[in-house]
Every structure is written in structure tokens, then in C-alpha cells.
Scaffold this motif. Structure first.
Motif, mmCIF file in Angstrom:
data_model
loop_
_atom_site.group_PDB
_atom_site.id
_atom_site.type_symbol
_atom_site.label_atom_id
_atom_site.label_comp_id
_atom_site.label_asym_id
_atom_site.label_seq_id
_atom_site.Cartn_x
_atom_site.Cartn_y
_atom_site.Cartn_z
ATOM 1 N N ASN A 1 0.832 -1.208 0.000
ATOM 2 C CA ASN A 1 0.000 0.000 0.000
ATOM 3 C C ASN A 1 0.866 1.259 0.000
ATOM 4 O O ASN A 1 0.548 2.250 -0.672
ATOM 5 C CB ASN A 1 -0.925 0.003 1.218
ATOM 6 C CG ASN A 1 -1.981 -1.082 1.143
ATOM 7 O OD1 ASN A 1 -2.326 -1.552 0.059
ATOM 8 N ND2 ASN A 1 -2.501 -1.492 2.287
ATOM 9 N N TYR A 2 1.959 1.213 0.760
ATOM 10 C CA TYR A 2 2.887 2.353 0.802
ATOM 11 C C TYR A 2 3.490 2.605 -0.580
ATOM 12 O O TYR A 2 3.557 3.759 -1.041
ATOM 13 C CB TYR A 2 3.984 2.075 1.831
ATOM 14 C CG TYR A 2 5.256 2.865 1.611
ATOM 15 C CD1 TYR A 2 5.337 4.210 1.948
ATOM 16 C CD2 TYR A 2 6.380 2.244 1.059
ATOM 17 C CE1 TYR A 2 6.505 4.929 1.741
ATOM 18 C CE2 TYR A 2 7.549 2.957 0.843
ATOM 19 C CZ TYR A 2 7.617 4.296 1.185
ATOM 20 O OH TYR A 2 8.770 5.004 0.971
ATOM 21 N N ILE A 3 3.936 1.558 -1.262
ATOM 22 C CA ILE A 3 4.533 1.703 -2.599
ATOM 23 C C ILE A 3 3.522 2.289 -3.569
ATOM 24 O O ILE A 3 3.831 3.219 -4.340
ATOM 25 C CB ILE A 3 5.044 0.342 -3.115
ATOM 26 C CG1 ILE A 3 6.194 -0.191 -2.254
ATOM 27 C CG2 ILE A 3 5.459 0.445 -4.582
ATOM 28 C CD1 ILE A 3 7.455 0.615 -2.313
ATOM 29 N N GLN A 4 2.297 1.779 -3.546
ATOM 30 C CA GLN A 4 1.261 2.270 -4.457
ATOM 31 C C GLN A 4 0.918 3.735 -4.180
ATOM 32 O O GLN A 4 0.667 4.505 -5.120
ATOM 33 C CB GLN A 4 0.007 1.402 -4.329
ATOM 34 C CG GLN A 4 0.156 0.001 -4.889
ATOM 35 C CD GLN A 4 0.146 -0.029 -6.413
ATOM 36 O OE1 GLN A 4 0.010 0.992 -7.074
ATOM 37 N NE2 GLN A 4 0.296 -1.213 -6.976
ATOM 38 N N ARG A 5 0.926 4.106 -2.917
ATOM 39 C CA ARG A 5 0.578 5.476 -2.541
ATOM 40 C C ARG A 5 1.742 6.446 -2.777
ATOM 41 O O ARG A 5 1.573 7.501 -3.393
ATOM 42 C CB ARG A 5 0.171 5.503 -1.064
ATOM 43 C CG ARG A 5 -0.253 6.875 -0.546
ATOM 44 C CD ARG A 5 -0.653 6.793 0.912
ATOM 45 N NE ARG A 5 0.478 6.454 1.778
ATOM 46 C CZ ARG A 5 0.650 5.280 2.360
ATOM 47 N NH1 ARG A 5 -0.224 4.290 2.172
ATOM 48 N NH2 ARG A 5 1.703 5.049 3.130
ATOM 49 N N GLU A 6 2.915 6.076 -2.308
ATOM 50 C CA GLU A 6 4.083 6.958 -2.356
ATOM 51 C C GLU A 6 4.569 7.183 -3.781
ATOM 52 O O GLU A 6 5.042 8.267 -4.125
ATOM 53 C CB GLU A 6 5.206 6.363 -1.501
ATOM 54 C CG GLU A 6 6.477 7.195 -1.421
ATOM 55 C CD GLU A 6 6.352 8.368 -0.473
ATOM 56 O OE1 GLU A 6 7.317 9.147 -0.367
ATOM 57 O OE2 GLU A 6 5.280 8.514 0.161
ATOM 58 N N TYR A 7 4.458 6.154 -4.622
ATOM 59 C CA TYR A 7 5.013 6.234 -5.980
ATOM 60 C C TYR A 7 3.931 6.064 -7.047
ATOM 61 O O TYR A 7 4.179 5.495 -8.115
ATOM 62 C CB TYR A 7 6.111 5.183 -6.144
ATOM 63 C CG TYR A 7 7.232 5.347 -5.134
ATOM 64 C CD1 TYR A 7 8.110 6.428 -5.210
ATOM 65 C CD2 TYR A 7 7.390 4.452 -4.090
ATOM 66 C CE1 TYR A 7 9.129 6.601 -4.286
ATOM 67 C CE2 TYR A 7 8.409 4.614 -3.151
ATOM 68 C CZ TYR A 7 9.269 5.686 -3.251
ATOM 69 O OH TYR A 7 10.279 5.861 -2.327
#
Length: 402
Positions: free
Chosen positions: A163-169
């Protein structure tokens, strides 16, 4: 298909997280279509076979904290040379951790010419670790950004990290997949019972008479919270800490803040490299404390849920994701964990057994090595098949969504 794995120190494993993963991935391989090539940190360039995987040594000079970065770059260079030299087709390079972002774009262009896919496992939030100074933290974050940008697929071992990867990048439109880390459900098999008896006698503990902590001795694993809260408790059990403790700034700061040497219940017992002994120590504990808060599916948490009767976890998204309703949770607020310790020791045996069963079921259904390796092989084979049938187009996203 040929799968090149780099970023671990290599196999046979020495029980590091990535090393154990590569050991299990190769040892328990089912597919006859996959051939693994594993980079191994060494002082030579020899090749050997282990678990039917081709292991290639990469000699790396000792240049300090940048050694791991250089190792990954040299490993990637060797992968490219080997693929080109042997005219291999249908190849994937799987990079563990995000250390070489600034160098990846150059090699991505060269590897694309050979039709090679690049997968990345971002691990956890390495750039948050307190052991790094500001400059190194900046590099880790910048490198992560470039790794995500240039990877064909990002394989996350935690839904929280995904979720962090999808949101941050989001601006890179990253293609991600979730495949967790694995755990072993078998009970301990100590060939010599005297090994356990000697360890128990040496550390002056008793079965079901201690809380257990296993993990790297770093601030983000919240040793201060666990130790200070245990000292506030009235428990007559011990707190046994298995970790690579060194007399460094963190140790001295922790001692100054908690004065733990004045509490004879607090027992730093060093490291345990005998994995069957370590499993038995988990099985004999009253409960396990898990204070990790820096991202990813932590191997020691999976192992605890698979073998320890009662698990008390720091209440962060990564731990909730794994433990679900098979564990109890504590915060870093003063007295929170101390109260949880008191209530845990008042629990009925049947309630503890229910939590233990839920934890075991959680691992059995979602985190066995057989299940995890099956997911990896399915991913590798699906993408390879799509790429082989239509080599001129990028089918990665469609294959993942299917």
C-alpha cells in the motif's frame, strides 16, 4: 526459465531473512521449468551448486558501509554478462532490497535489450532505521524511489508495504504483487536434549517462566518500551532477550534510561544460531514480545506465531496484518504493556490455547514455505509464459491482474 537472485549474502544460508528465503525458495522448488542462479558474497569468483541452484560468488572489497551497494552492482553486472555470454532468453533478475537505485537505470536499458525482466523486493522502510545517519537515510529513500521507477514488478512481503509503494510512488504507476515471507510449522527436533538443558541451566530460567524477545538490537525494535514496561510489571517471570547485543551508544543509552541491570529478571543471553534450539526456546516461553515497527513481514514474528503459546505485539499495521486475532497488542504509552503483562498472567489456560490455535492457523493458511514458494513459482511461470508468447509487448501488468 532462468531466475537470477541477488541482494542476499547467498546460500547455504546463515539464517538472515533474505538468506533463509533464498535457501527455502531453492530447496523446496517444485517447478521443472525454473533454474535459479544465486549471487553469493565472497572473496572469490567460484561457482558451485546448492539445492540444484547455480551459485556464483561475487568478490567484494571491504569498503565499509558501501560494501553491500557495491556487491549488488557487481552481482547485477555479472548477471548481465552471464545472460549475454550464454545467449539466454526468458530471464528474470530478482533484486532483494533497494540499495542500487542510482545504478539500476543504466543496467535496465542494457537488460531490456536482452529481454530480461527486473523484479524488486523493497523489504521494509530501511530509510527509517535509526542506525543510519541523515545522509545514508536520504540515499536509501532516493534509491528506493529509483528502484520502484525501474522495476517491472515490485514484490512486497507485506500488504502494508504494498500500500505504501502504491501510494508513495503512484506517479510511476508501479506494478506490485504481494507474496509474504514464510515460516516453518514443524515442532523443534533437538537431537541432543542436553543442549536445551545446558542452555536453561546456564541462563537460570524455567519452562513457561519467561517472556521472550528475539530480534536485532536496534532502537526501532522498541527495546526501551519492552524493558521499561516489564520492569514496571509485578511479574515473577523473567524477560529473556536473544539479540546481538553490543556495548555501543544504544546499549549505554538504554542502560541509562532503564537501569535494567538492577532488575535480575532482565536477561540478555546473546545470540542462538542453533535453529532447533531457538525453536525449542520459543515453544517453552510463556509469551513472546514483538516490538518491531519498521515495515515488512518480520521472520521472527512468523516463527513466534507458529511456535509460541502467547504473543504480545506492538500495535502497528505490519504486526496487525500478520497476527490478526491470534495475538494481543500493546502500544508505547506508559503502563500499557505493563497492564497487558498483568492481564496475560491472569488468563485462563483455555483462552491462551485459543489464541495459540488462531496464531498457528494464521501461519498454516497463509505463511507456510510451501504456500509462499508456490506463489512465487506461479508468478514466475505466468509472467514468463506471457512474455514468451508476446515478446514484443509489455504484458507484465495484464499477467499480474489475471
Amino acid at each position: 526459465m532462468d531466475i537470477f537472485i541477488l541482494g542476499s549474502k547467498g546460500i547455504p544460508s546463515n539464517y538472515g531473512g533474505f538468506e533463509t528465503f533464498v535457501e527455502k525458495l531453492t530447496e523446496k522448488k517444485v517447478s521443472t521449468e525454473i533454474k535459479y542462479h544465486v549471487a553469493c558474497m565472497s572473496d572469490s569468483y567460484n561457482e558451485f551448486f546448492h539445492n540444484n541452484a547455480r551459485c556464483f560468488n561475487v568478490a567484494v572489497p571491504n569498503i565499509g558501509s558501501a560494501k553491500a551497494v557495491l556487491y549488488d552492482v557487481l552481482s547485477l553486472k555479472e548477471c548481465y554478462s552471464y545472460i549475454k555470454r550464454n545467449k539466454l532468453t526468458n530471464c528474470t533478475i530478482y533484486i532483494l532490497a533497494c540499495r542500487i537505485g542510482p545504478f539500476l537505470s543504466y543496467y535496465k536499458w542494457k537488460l531490456n535489450q536482452l529481454g530480461v525482466r527486473i523484479y524488486v523486493n523493497p523489504d521494509g522502510h530501511e530509510w527509517k532505521r535509526s542506525k543510519w545517519n541523515k545522509a545514508i537515510r536520504w540515499y536509501w529513500k532516493y534509491s528506493e524511489k529509483l528502484m520502484i521507477k525501474n522495476a517491472d514488478i515490485i514484490i512486497c512481503d507485506s500488504k502494508g508495504i504494498q500500500n505504501y509503494i502504491q501510494r508513495e510512488y503512484a506517479h510511476f504507476h508501479p506494478v506490485t504483487d504481494f507474496i509474504a515471507y514464510g515460516a516453518d510449522l514443524e515442532r523443534s527436533k533437538i537431537l541432543d536434549p542436553l543442549i536445551l538443558q545446558d542452555w536453561i541451566r546456564k541462563n537460570k530460567i524455567s519452562k513457561n517462566g519467561y517472556y521472550l524477545v528475539v530480534g536485532r538490537f536496534v532502537p526501532e525494535n522498541n527495546y526501551e518500551t519492552m524493558i521499561s514496561e516489564f520492569m514496571r510489571s509485578t511479574s515473577n517471570k523473567d524477560l529473556v532477550i536473544i539479540s546481538n547485543v553490543e556495548s555501543n551508544d544504544f546499549y549505554n543509552e538504554l542502560l541509562l534510561k532503564t537501569n535494567f541491570k538492577q532488575d535480575n529478571r532482565i536477561k540478555f543471553v546473546g545470540t542462538v544460531y542453533n535453529q532447533e534450539l531457538l525453536k525449542k526456546i520459543r515453544e517453552n516461553a510463556f509469551a513472546y514480545f514483538h516490538g518491531h515497527e519498521v515495515g515488512g513481514t518480520n521472520p521472527s514474528l512468523l516463527e513466534a506465531l507458529a511456535s509460541t503459546r502467547l504473543n504480545l505485539l506492538l500495535d502497528v499495521v505490519f504486526n496487525r496484518e500478520v497476527g490478526e486475532n491470534g495475538a494481543l497488542y500493546f502500544s508505547k504509552e506508559k503502563d500499557n504493556l505493563a497492564k497487558l503483562i498483568a492481564s496475560s498472567e491472569q488468563m485462563d489456560e483455555t483462552d491462551i490455547e485459543k489464541l495459540q490455535a488462531l496464531a498457528y492457523q494464521r501461519i498454516a493458511e497463509n505463511y507456510t514455505w510451501e504456500y509462499i514458494i508456490g506463489q512465487y513459482e506461479q508468478l514466475f511461470e505466468t509472467i514468463a509464459a506471457v512474455s514468451k508468447s508476446n515478446p514484443s509487448s509489455n504484458q507484465t501488468k495484464g499477467a499480474i491482474e489475471v
